[in-house]
Design a protein around this motif. Structure first.
Motif, PDB file in Angstrom:
ATOM      1  N   MET A   1       0.825  -1.210   0.000  1.00  0.00           N
ATOM      2  CA  MET A   1       0.000   0.000   0.000  1.00  0.00           C
ATOM      3  C   MET A   1       0.853   1.251   0.000  1.00  0.00           C
ATOM      4  N   GLY A   2       2.070   1.200   0.584  1.00  0.00           N
ATOM      5  CA  GLY A   2       2.938   2.370   0.602  1.00  0.00           C
ATOM      6  C   GLY A   2       3.294   2.838  -0.789  1.00  0.00           C
ATOM      7  N   GLY A   3       3.604   1.889  -1.705  1.00  0.00           N
ATOM      8  CA  GLY A   3       3.912   2.262  -3.085  1.00  0.00           C
ATOM      9  C   GLY A   3       2.737   2.923  -3.766  1.00  0.00           C
ATOM     10  N   PHE A   4       1.545   2.419  -3.468  1.00  0.00           N
ATOM     11  CA  PHE A   4       0.334   3.005  -4.044  1.00  0.00           C
ATOM     12  C   PHE A   4       0.178   4.463  -3.622  1.00  0.00           C
ATOM     13  N   VAL A   5       0.373   4.736  -2.326  1.00  0.00           N
ATOM     14  CA  VAL A   5       0.218   6.101  -1.826  1.00  0.00           C
ATOM     15  C   VAL A   5       1.211   7.026  -2.506  1.00  0.00           C
ATOM     16  N   THR A   6       2.455   6.581  -2.686  1.00  0.00           N
ATOM     17  CA  THR A   6       3.472   7.399  -3.346  1.00  0.00           C
ATOM     18  C   THR A   6       3.073   7.714  -4.777  1.00  0.00           C
ATOM     19  N   VAL A   7       2.592   6.715  -5.509  1.00  0.00           N
ATOM     20  CA  VAL A   7       2.159   6.937  -6.894  1.00  0.00           C
ATOM     21  C   VAL A   7       1.062   7.991  -6.941  1.00  0.00           C
ATOM     22  N   VAL A   8       0.055   7.851  -6.090  1.00  0.00           N
ATOM     23  CA  VAL A   8      -1.063   8.788  -6.104  1.00  0.00           C
ATOM     24  C   VAL A   8      -0.594  10.187  -5.724  1.00  0.00           C
ATOM     25  N   GLU A   9       0.231  10.310  -4.684  1.00  0.00           N
ATOM     26  CA  GLU A   9       0.712  11.633  -4.269  1.00  0.00           C
ATOM     27  C   GLU A   9       1.525  12.285  -5.379  1.00  0.00           C
ATOM     28  N   ASN A  10       2.388  11.530  -6.032  1.00  0.00           N
ATOM     29  CA  ASN A  10       3.207  12.088  -7.101  1.00  0.00           C
ATOM     30  C   ASN A  10       2.376  12.510  -8.299  1.00  0.00           C
ATOM     31  N   ARG A  11       1.341  11.731  -8.631  1.00  0.00           N
ATOM     32  CA  ARG A  11       0.529  12.028  -9.807  1.00  0.00           C
ATOM     33  C   ARG A  11      -0.487  13.127  -9.531  1.00  0.00           C
ATOM     34  N   ILE A  21      -7.961  13.663 -11.259  1.00  0.00           N
ATOM     35  CA  ILE A  21      -8.743  12.901 -12.228  1.00  0.00           C
ATOM     36  C   ILE A  21      -8.504  11.415 -12.007  1.00  0.00           C
ATOM     37  N   LEU A  22      -9.573  10.643 -11.997  1.00  0.00           N
ATOM     38  CA  LEU A  22      -9.492   9.192 -11.879  1.00  0.00           C
ATOM     39  C   LEU A  22     -10.054   8.563 -13.144  1.00  0.00           C
ATOM     40  N   ASP A  23      -9.317   7.598 -13.691  1.00  0.00           N
ATOM     41  CA  ASP A  23      -9.792   6.819 -14.832  1.00  0.00           C
ATOM     42  C   ASP A  23      -9.994   5.388 -14.352  1.00  0.00           C
ATOM     43  N   LEU A  56     -12.959   1.256  -2.917  1.00  0.00           N
ATOM     44  CA  LEU A  56     -11.790   1.647  -3.700  1.00  0.00           C
ATOM     45  C   LEU A  56     -10.761   2.281  -2.761  1.00  0.00           C
ATOM     46  N   PRO A  57      -9.475   2.170  -3.089  1.00  0.00           N
ATOM     47  CA  PRO A  57      -8.425   2.622  -2.171  1.00  0.00           C
ATOM     48  C   PRO A  57      -8.150   4.128  -2.239  1.00  0.00           C
ATOM     49  N   PHE A  58      -9.192   4.925  -2.061  1.00  0.00           N
ATOM     50  CA  PHE A  58      -9.051   6.381  -2.076  1.00  0.00           C
ATOM     51  C   PHE A  58      -9.852   6.978  -0.934  1.00  0.00           C
ATOM     52  N   GLU A  83     -21.956   4.212  -5.435  1.00  0.00           N
ATOM     53  CA  GLU A  83     -21.751   4.710  -4.074  1.00  0.00           C
ATOM     54  C   GLU A  83     -20.277   5.017  -3.819  1.00  0.00           C
ATOM     55  N   GLU A  84     -19.379   4.229  -4.374  1.00  0.00           N
ATOM     56  CA  GLU A  84     -17.947   4.511  -4.246  1.00  0.00           C
ATOM     57  C   GLU A  84     -17.553   5.762  -5.035  1.00  0.00           C
ATOM     58  N   ILE A  85     -18.103   5.914  -6.227  1.00  0.00           N
ATOM     59  CA  ILE A  85     -17.845   7.123  -7.014  1.00  0.00           C
ATOM     60  C   ILE A  85     -18.323   8.347  -6.240  1.00  0.00           C
ATOM     61  N   TYR A  86     -19.487   8.241  -5.658  1.00  0.00           N
ATOM     62  CA  TYR A  86     -20.027   9.327  -4.836  1.00  0.00           C
ATOM     63  C   TYR A  86     -19.091   9.627  -3.660  1.00  0.00           C
TER      64      TYR A  86
END
Length: 197
Positions: A1-11, A21-23, A56-58, A83-86
């Motif tokens: 999960m740590g790698g995921f957080v880094t990717v999201v923060e950087n992007r 933006i989420l695709d 979802l992991p956000f 509901e997750e999108i919301y």
């Protein structure tokens, strides 16, 4: 999960000026500037996520714009996904959904498709619409537009383009009387996350 957080923060960058933006289900053609999620290894996804499993992991209220191109028809729980999108969408976040329309041959020829959509498929989440009364969910959206063959219209012949324009203007007449005589390919929704204070 740590790698995921880094990717999201950087992007995602920092500060409110950055549009997040989420695709969802980005596949091999991720929306430029977005965080892509998909379950296909080797795809354009920044993070591998099986969209059939929630949550979802956000964090709540993360994204300004969410794209779901050719995804919803594959998912077993549309209500849970909405509901997750919301949840992860900011107030007034733009949500763009493209899926096969009810009479599309593309819907019927893919064995992984679970459903097709009509102009009213998301009315269950929109206050003021007749179908909202069933109370399937607490998630709320506003409907900005519903357009038939928006993505594929340029590839269609004159008659199909004319029918797509007609279906967009008169969706119920098209869906109740003409859809299986003049089938169209896809239906595009532009919704907004409706979070009241």
């Amino acid at each position: 999960m740590g790698g995921f957080v880094t990717v999201v923060e950087n992007r995602m960058g920092e500060g409110e000026a950055v549009k997040r933006i989420l695709d969802m289900g980005c596949g091999f053609s991720k929306v430029e500037g977005s965080i892509g999620i998909d379950m296909i290894a080797g795809s354009d996804a920044d993070v591998l996520v099986d969209l059939a499993h929630n949550p979802l992991p956000f964090a709540d209220n993360t994204f300004d714009t969410i794209y779901c191109n050719d995804v919803m028809e594959h998912l077993p729980d549309v209500i849970g996904t909405m509901e997750e999108i919301y949840r992860i969408g900011k107030p007034d976040a733009d949500v763009f959904i493209v899926s096969p329309s009810m009479s599309s041959a593309h819907y019927h020829n893919d064995p992984t498709h679970l459903r097709a959509f009509t102009s009213r498929s998301f009315d269950y989440f929109i206050e003021g619409e007749k179908l909202f009364k069933y109370g399937y969910s607490q998630a709320r959206f506003k409907k900005e537009s519903v357009i038939y063959d928006k993505e594929s219209r340029k590839d269609r012949n004159f008659y199909d383009r004319w029918m797509a324009a007609f279906a967009t203007k008169r969706p119920l007449l098209y869906e109740h009387r003409l859809a299986f005589i003049f089938p169209l390919w896809d239906i595009s929704f532009h919704l907004k996350v409706d979070k009241k204070p």
